[in-house]
Design an enzyme around this catalytic site. Structure first.
Site, PDB file in Angstrom:
ATOM      1  CE  LYS A  22      -3.948  -2.173   2.181  1.00  0.00           C
ATOM      2  NZ  LYS A  22      -5.277  -1.300   3.417  1.00  0.00           N
TER       3      LYS A  22
ATOM      4  CB  ALA B 296      -3.807  -1.355   7.469  1.00  0.00           C
TER       5      ALA B 296
ATOM      6  CB  THR C 114       9.607  -0.817  14.797  1.00  0.00           C
ATOM      7  OG1 THR C 114       9.585  -2.347  14.389  1.00  0.00           O
ATOM      8  CG2 THR C 114      10.659   0.044  14.488  1.00  0.00           C
TER       9      THR C 114
END
Length: 296
Positions: A74, A138, A160
């Site tokens: 994405k 997302a 992270t």
């Protein structure tokens, strides 16, 4: 039931991703094409990341009219596009591509899909607090939708922490009205934001059937409570472990199926200028997920 046979006039669409075996998008879109009498087909478009540029060029050569984009492309697809919608630009992620005579334009219908799901849940979003788990494509769509819904406070939690910090900084720069913060997945860091949240959204794939993480929970559920709406964007299974835990504690819950349907509907309309049969799509989606659950 007649068999669809493609011909030279058939328009090509598909889902571009890395691992697509459990996707139900082809069932939805192909059903929509058949119901509306459109000469089109929707295919699985699996490729490895190192082949992404070559694969996109092949889709253009083959004359694909458009495609959806899913994990993990994405964001990485962005350099190969010629233009973007305002929502794709705002979210920094693309889940739908439209090919106009070789010019590729990126859109983000995930933003539309998630916003509609929150609105239809009855959740009064304005000035509320949200926690978003994850910092991928997302999560970008979810945060863009939450900003449009006028939430006051958004905290991004990610394993992270540098990725969470970067994402918070990107949205903070253009949206000074909202307090956009971040923290790591260390319990002592996320405990207070999670307890204070009115809305909790898990954008990670942790709860999926194909994921082998030990307990399929990314956070300690003890901080969830009955004053919250908890949404997991995973839809297979329909009730993930985080949703089960939230439900035990009296929270309102929602899986990713409504977002999937709404974003697919928006993509379908973008490509065809037609509205698909949404009620039938829900039935198809639920049947497909039930089949996956049975097989698993």
């Amino acid at each position: 039931m007649s068999i669809f046979i493609p011909d030279s006039e058939t328009k090509l669409y598909g889902l571009l991703g890395k691992t697509l075996s459990h996707s139900i998008s082809p069932s939805l879109h192909n059903n929509g094409f058949r119901d509306l009498g459109l000469n089109a087909v929707y295919l699985m478009l699996e490729t490895k990341e190192e082949n992404l540029e070559e694969y996109i060029n092949s889709l253009k050569t083959l004359g694909f009219s458009g495609w959806n984009v899913t994990i993990p492309y994405k964001e990485s697809i962005i350099p190969y596009l010629n233009g973007f919608s305002s929502l794709a630009r705002a979210s920094g992620a693309v889940n739908t591509v439209l090919n106009r005579r070789g010019r590729l334009t990126g859109y983000n219908t995930d933003v539309i899909g998630f916003q509609r799901q929150v609105e239809e849940s009855g959740f009064a979003a304005k000035d509320k607090r949200a926690v978003v788990i994850g910092a991928g494509g997302a999560a970008r769509a979810v945060i863009a939708a939450l900003i449009q819904l006028d939430l006051a406070d958004i905290t991004i939690i990610n394993r992270t922490v540098e990725n969470a910090e970067e994402l918070a900084g990107l949205f903070r720069e253009d949206n000074p009205k909202q307090n956009i913060d971040f923290c790591s997945l260390e319990e002592q860091e996320y405990a207070n934001p999670l307890k204070a949240a009115d809305l909790v959204v898990d954008t990670t794939p942790v709860g999926m059937y194909s994921n082998n993480i030990k307990n399929n929970l990314v956070i300690n559920p003890e901080y969830l409570h009955k004053e919250q709406l908890v949404i997991d964007l995973v839809y297979n299974p329909l009730k993930t472990e985080i949703l089960k835990e939230a439900e035990k504690r009296g929270a309102q819950i929602g899986n990713g199926l409504p977002t999937l349907i709404y974003q697919a509907e928006a993509s379908f309309k973008l490509w065809t200028q037609e509205m698909p049969p949404k009620k039938k799509w829900y039935q198809i989606a639920e049947a497909a997920v039930a089949k996956i659950e049975a097989e698993s």
